[in-house]
Structures are given as C-alpha cells and as structure tokens.
Design an enzyme around this catalytic site. Structure first.
Site, mmCIF file in Angstrom:
data_model
loop_
_atom_site.group_PDB
_atom_site.id
_atom_site.type_symbol
_atom_site.label_atom_id
_atom_site.label_comp_id
_atom_site.label_asym_id
_atom_site.label_seq_id
_atom_site.Cartn_x
_atom_site.Cartn_y
_atom_site.Cartn_z
ATOM 1 N N HIS A 4 0.829 -1.205 0.000
ATOM 2 C CA HIS A 4 0.000 0.000 0.000
ATOM 3 C C HIS A 4 0.864 1.256 0.000
ATOM 4 O O HIS A 4 0.573 2.227 -0.715
ATOM 5 C CB HIS A 4 -0.898 0.026 1.240
ATOM 6 C CG HIS A 4 -1.894 -1.071 1.314
ATOM 7 N ND1 HIS A 4 -1.772 -2.115 2.211
ATOM 8 C CD2 HIS A 4 -3.040 -1.302 0.624
ATOM 9 C CE1 HIS A 4 -2.803 -2.928 2.076
ATOM 10 N NE2 HIS A 4 -3.585 -2.465 1.111
ATOM 11 N N GLY B 155 -3.321 -1.356 -6.902
ATOM 12 C CA GLY B 155 -2.285 -2.368 -7.026
ATOM 13 C C GLY B 155 -2.604 -3.406 -8.086
ATOM 14 O O GLY B 155 -3.758 -3.814 -8.257
ATOM 15 N N GLN C 245 -9.429 -6.673 -10.645
ATOM 16 C CA GLN C 245 -10.044 -5.461 -10.098
ATOM 17 C C GLN C 245 -9.531 -4.216 -10.807
ATOM 18 O O GLN C 245 -10.307 -3.314 -11.146
ATOM 19 C CB GLN C 245 -9.768 -5.373 -8.600
ATOM 20 C CG GLN C 245 -10.230 -4.081 -7.956
ATOM 21 C CD GLN C 245 -9.939 -4.059 -6.475
ATOM 22 O OE1 GLN C 245 -10.671 -4.671 -5.693
ATOM 23 N NE2 GLN C 245 -8.882 -3.372 -6.066
#
EC number: 6.3.2.1
Length: 286
Positions: A37, A151, A157
């Site tokens: 992250h 990411g 996604q």
C-alpha cells in the site's frame, strides 16, 4: 498529514487545493496497510510531485463482502496505518465510518461489465465487483481526483476499474502499482496476517504453481485446459482448495488460443486458493 472522518471535513480540507487548481492523487484502501500500500502512496506522490495532494482512504467496504466472508474480522488498524502513511507522502487520510459513507442503504449501485466482471473472481465471489465499483465510484465523486492508484496484485479489479473509468468518461488517470513481495517471494497482502507460521511458509506454493503453469503453457505440448486442471490437482494435493489457476490474455482475461500462445501474446497467470481459513490470490505476467 491530516485525518478526517466526515464528508464535510474532507471537502473543507480539499477546498484550497481545488481553488488553486492543484492535482489530487487518490489511493483507496481498506486499511491494515503493508509496504505494498505504501508503495502505491509513493507512486501517487511521484506522479503529482511536491505541489500535488495525495489522499488515501481507509474504509472496509461491506458491499464487496459476501455474508460468509471476513468483513467482521478484517483488521481495523487506523492509528497504525496513519503512522505509516505520513512518511510515505500522504497529505490527507479519509477514514469515514460506515454511516458516513452509507447513511442509508446504497440502493443505487454500479453494475460492471459482466464480460469481465463475471469471470474468475467475479464467478467465485458474486457481487464482489459491484461492491468494489460502487464504493470506488462514490469515493471518486467525493474526492474528485485527477489520478488514482491501484495495485496490480488485484489484477482483475484493476482492469474492471479502468473499464469503469473509461465507460463513464471520468477525467481520472488510473495507474497500476507493481505487486510487492516479501524476501521469499510471497505477494504482500493484508490477509497474510491470518496465516499461521506453517501456513505462511506453505503460502509460497501458490506463486510457484502459477510460475510452473505459465511456463508449461509457454512450452506447449498440452491443451491449456489440461495444464490448468493439472495445476489445480497438484495444488490440491498440497492441502489447498483452489478456486482457479489459469492463464489468460492480459487484454480481456479470456483464454488464449494455441496460435496466440505460440506467437508470444502477453499473458497473465492468475490464481485464487484457500489455505486453511485464508483465501489468497496472486498473479504473474509472462
């Protein structure tokens, strides 16, 4: 770095940026942050420079969890997350309560393209991408960034969200951040914390299975479906419960033809499997 919890406070914090026509880069997260992250936050900072504003959200989105999944046990670690975000280059953290983002039931939802969103993750997690697209669209509407960073570990996604931005003509540049891995090759994931010591060591078998599968597909000699089935059987024999291990075209996540494989078409190996009580995903391009 500033932390806000309400829409009003977020809008007030961003008002000077909008008045000065500054660039906003946005990194949506569910918290329980790790170095992967933080790399996305650094990428956002690099993209907008010192004069830009980097916003990260921390929100565990109920809409993308099925009733049997880990919504209730997903770690909420805001204080620790804030300590990590500041030195990574984040300017503003938006950490709303559920009632702030969903003050009434979210009856209007974003239904993603089934040609992409009902494959793989969408097949095994019905409604997942609807939940993801709905919350991201809502956050985009609130934050109004010019840049958003996601990411590549969540490969499908990222593709779904890029298509959503394109389909709705949103003025947002979507960047994909490379998957970060531990020293032994395990893809960093917030859910790695669920693994026991023995499972943590065994978790490396997923990326190894994808690497072997991709190599076998490139080498040829057997149909794609046969190689994928063999990969699942081998992983199952090691104690896993695989949902899928597959090789797909990077452009649309559909199976490549034998001629495309032979021609060196860019491919990606994707996998999702359960080890004990923990479901892990990974992917490898090649």
């Amino acid at each position: 770095m500033q932390i806000v919890h309400t829409l009003a406070d977020l809008r007030a914090a961003l008002a000077p940026v909008r008045r000065s026509a500054g660039t906003i880069a946005f990194v949506p997260t569910m918290g329980n942050l790790h170095e992967g992250h933080l790399a996305l936050v650094r990428q956002a900072r690099e993209r907008v420079g010192a004069a830009g504003t980097v916003v990260a959200s921390i929100f565990v989105n109920r809409l993308q969890f099925a009733p049997h999944e880990d919504f209730d046990r997903y770690p909420r670690t805001l204080a620790r997350d804030a300590e990590l975000l500041a030195p990574a280059g984040c300017d503003l953290v938006f950490a709303p309560a559920e009632a702030e983002l969903y003050p009434q039931p979210q009856t209007f939802k974003v239904q993603p393209d089934p040609a992409l969103a009902e494959l793989l993750e969408g097949h095994f997690r019905p409604g997942f991408f609807t939940g993801v697209c709905t919350v991201v669209m809502k956050l985009f509407s609130i934050v109004q960034p010019q840049v958003a960073v996601f990411g590549k570990k969540d490969y499908q996604q990222l593709m779904v969200l890029r298509r959503m931005v394109e389909q709705f003509a949103l003025p947002i540049e979507v960047l994909g951040g490379e998957t970060l891995r531990a020293h032994d090759g395990l893809a960093l994931s917030s859910r790695n914390g669920y693994l026991g010591a023995a499972e943590r060591e065994q978790a490396l078998q997923l990326s190894a299975a994808l690497r072997d599968l991709l190599g076998a597909v490139r080498a040829g000699g057997a149909p794609l479906e046969t190689l994928e089935a063999q990969a699942c059987t081998a992983l199952r024999a090691q104690g896993w419960l695989p949902d899928y291990l597959c090789v797909r075209r990077r452009t649309d996540l559909l199976p490549p033809g034998a001629d495309e494989i032979a021609a060196g078409l860019p491919l990606v190996a994707l996998g999702a499997a359960r080890l004990g009580n923990t479901r892990l995903i990974d992917n490898l391009e090649g």
